[in-house]
Design an enzyme around this catalytic site. Structure first.
Site, PDB file in Angstrom:
ATOM      1  N   ARG A   1      73.270  99.527  71.440  1.00  0.00           N
ATOM      2  CA  ARG A   1      73.145 100.474  72.569  1.00  0.00           C
ATOM      3  C   ARG A   1      71.710 100.494  73.110  1.00  0.00           C
ATOM      4  NH1 ARG A   1      77.841 100.382  71.720  1.00  0.00           N
ATOM      5  NH2 ARG A   1      79.348 102.060  71.925  1.00  0.00           N
TER       6      ARG A   1
ATOM      7  N   SER B   1      80.525 108.749  73.565  1.00  0.00           N
ATOM      8  CA  SER B   1      79.798 109.151  72.355  1.00  0.00           C
ATOM      9  C   SER B   1      78.483 109.813  72.743  1.00  0.00           C
ATOM     10  CB  SER B   1      79.473 107.927  71.500  1.00  0.00           C
ATOM     11  OG  SER B   1      80.655 107.237  71.168  1.00  0.00           O
TER      12      SER B   1
ATOM     13  N   GLU C   1      72.771 109.246  72.111  1.00  0.00           N
ATOM     14  CA  GLU C   1      73.029 108.055  72.923  1.00  0.00           C
ATOM     15  C   GLU C   1      72.925 108.439  74.395  1.00  0.00           C
ATOM     16  OE1 GLU C   1      76.744 105.821  72.280  1.00  0.00           O
ATOM     17  OE2 GLU C   1      76.665 105.337  74.382  1.00  0.00           O
TER      18      GLU C   1
END
Ligand code: EPU
Length: 338
Positions: free
Chosen positions: A163, A235, A331
């Site tokens: 990510r 998420s 995130e």
């Protein structure tokens, strides 16, 4: 197009009703180049916003939001084993996935139904069901926000990680991605190692790209709230990466704790599991909540403010830290009003 004092409600998947001083959209790359050249040295605050599927606004944005609407999917090269497909940054991500699957080109099928635009894919190195987009990206074209110069980044220059990429680190807020090239295979090898993909495929009987897409779509629909129905940004935290000793100690204490070995060779814990064990799954405070389907997803039941969601997430983070000694990392990117 330039819009003044505009609501960003339909530009962020948390559906937060906040405003931007200005929204500038580009359908053509050359218009973006001209805009940044003409405004070189400008001190205005800028934010590049694709599908807004990874942002949490804490208030109105006092500055200029840049939104790419650059279209176009093209076949750039075709060889026996692979094809190079180029896509404008403004294409909806799943439209690209659907088209490549329909043509029988492999590589993106596990990434079906992820919300957002193509331009955001390299920024976060989006990933799902055992695949990360970094494995298919050939190169990325981007325009410097400070002077309109154009630069192409090879896969290596993108500095991909879990990510993560150079666009979230050294070059954060410095470039507008306009086009992405993907190298896809004409002889697909399906990735079915994640979760119950293989089992589901056996039920369908035929191993094909379109069946992978079907399974992934069904799995996502059953686990993840649809942002068009219930505001969320997927998420909220990353899955924590821990060293071997920490993983073993936790596993001894909590034998059911899911620990995965990721493609970088790291031990990854399931943040959703940690949050659920702390009793947060399905909990709600006002209009901010933790999804009852997936504890890693925070939702807006209607009129939550960005601050309500952030406060709830901080409470969750604190309780995970107190119970497991693991500090979750966001995130989702928080955008401060000033
Ligand atoms: N789990 C729970 N309770 C929950 C949620 C998950 O116990 O409420 C457990 C599951 O049982 C499973 C494990 O946690 O054993 C992993 O869950 P899941 O397969 O749902 O995936 P995830 O690790 O929570 C990651 C990505 C998702 C991606 C899925 C599928 C991150 C931060 N998230 O979630 O990506 O769709 O895997 O590959 O890596 C996103 O980035 O926005 C996103 C949705």
């Amino acid at each position: 197009m330039i819009y003044e004092n505009i609501s960003l409600k339909k530009y962020n998947t948390f559906c937060l009703n906040i405003k931007a001083d200005r929204l500038v959209t580009f359908k053509l790359e050359e218009n973006a180049i001209r805009y940044f050249r003409n405004n070189s040295g400008s001190a205005e605050r800028r934010l590049v916003l694709g599908g807004g599927s990874n942002l949490l606004f804490l208030g109105d944005f006092h500055g200029t939001v840049i939104h790419p609407e650059i279209e176009g999917i093209s076949l750039e090269e075709k060889k026996e084993d692979y094809v190079i497909i180029a896509s404008g940054a403004g294409i909806e991500w799943d439209r690209l996935v659907e088209q490549t699957v329909n043509y029988g080109f492999g590589g993106l099928e596990n990434l079906s139904l992820i919300p957002g635009q193509v331009g955001a894919a390299p920024v976060q190195n989006l990933g799902a069901y055992g695949v990360e987009v970094k494995d298919t990206i050939e190169k990325v074209r981007a325009i410097s926000l400070s002077d309109g110069s154009v630069r192409e980044f090879s896969n290596e220059e993108c500095g991909f990680g879990y990510r993560d990429s150079i666009f979230k680190k050294d070059l954060k807020g410095k470039y507008l991605i306009t086009k992405v090239w993907f190298r896809l295979t004409t002889k697909p090898k399906l990735s079915l190692d994640y979760g119950s993909l293989k089992e589901e495929m056996n039920k369908l009987g035929v191993n094909s790209l379109s069946n992978v897409r079907k399974i992934v779509i069904n799995t996502r629909l059953s686990k993840l709230p649809d942002p068009r129905v219930l505001g969320n940004a997927g998420s909220f935290f990353k899955n924590p990466i821990v060293d071997n000793v920490t993983a073993e100690n936790l596993k001894r204490k909590y034998p059911r704790l899911p620990v995965f070995r990721d493609s970088y060779g790291n031990n990854k814990l399931a943040a959703g599991w940690l949050i659920e064990q702390c009793g947060w799954k399905g909990k709600r405070k006002g209009d901010a909540g933790v999804s009852d389907k997936q504890a890693l997803v925070f939702v807006n039941y209607g009129n939550a403010k960005g601050r309500d969601i952030l406060d709830l997430s901080e409470e969750v983070r604190k309780s995970v830290f107190e119970k497991f000694g693991i500090d979750l990392e966001r995130e989702v990117e928080v955008v401060n009003p000033i």
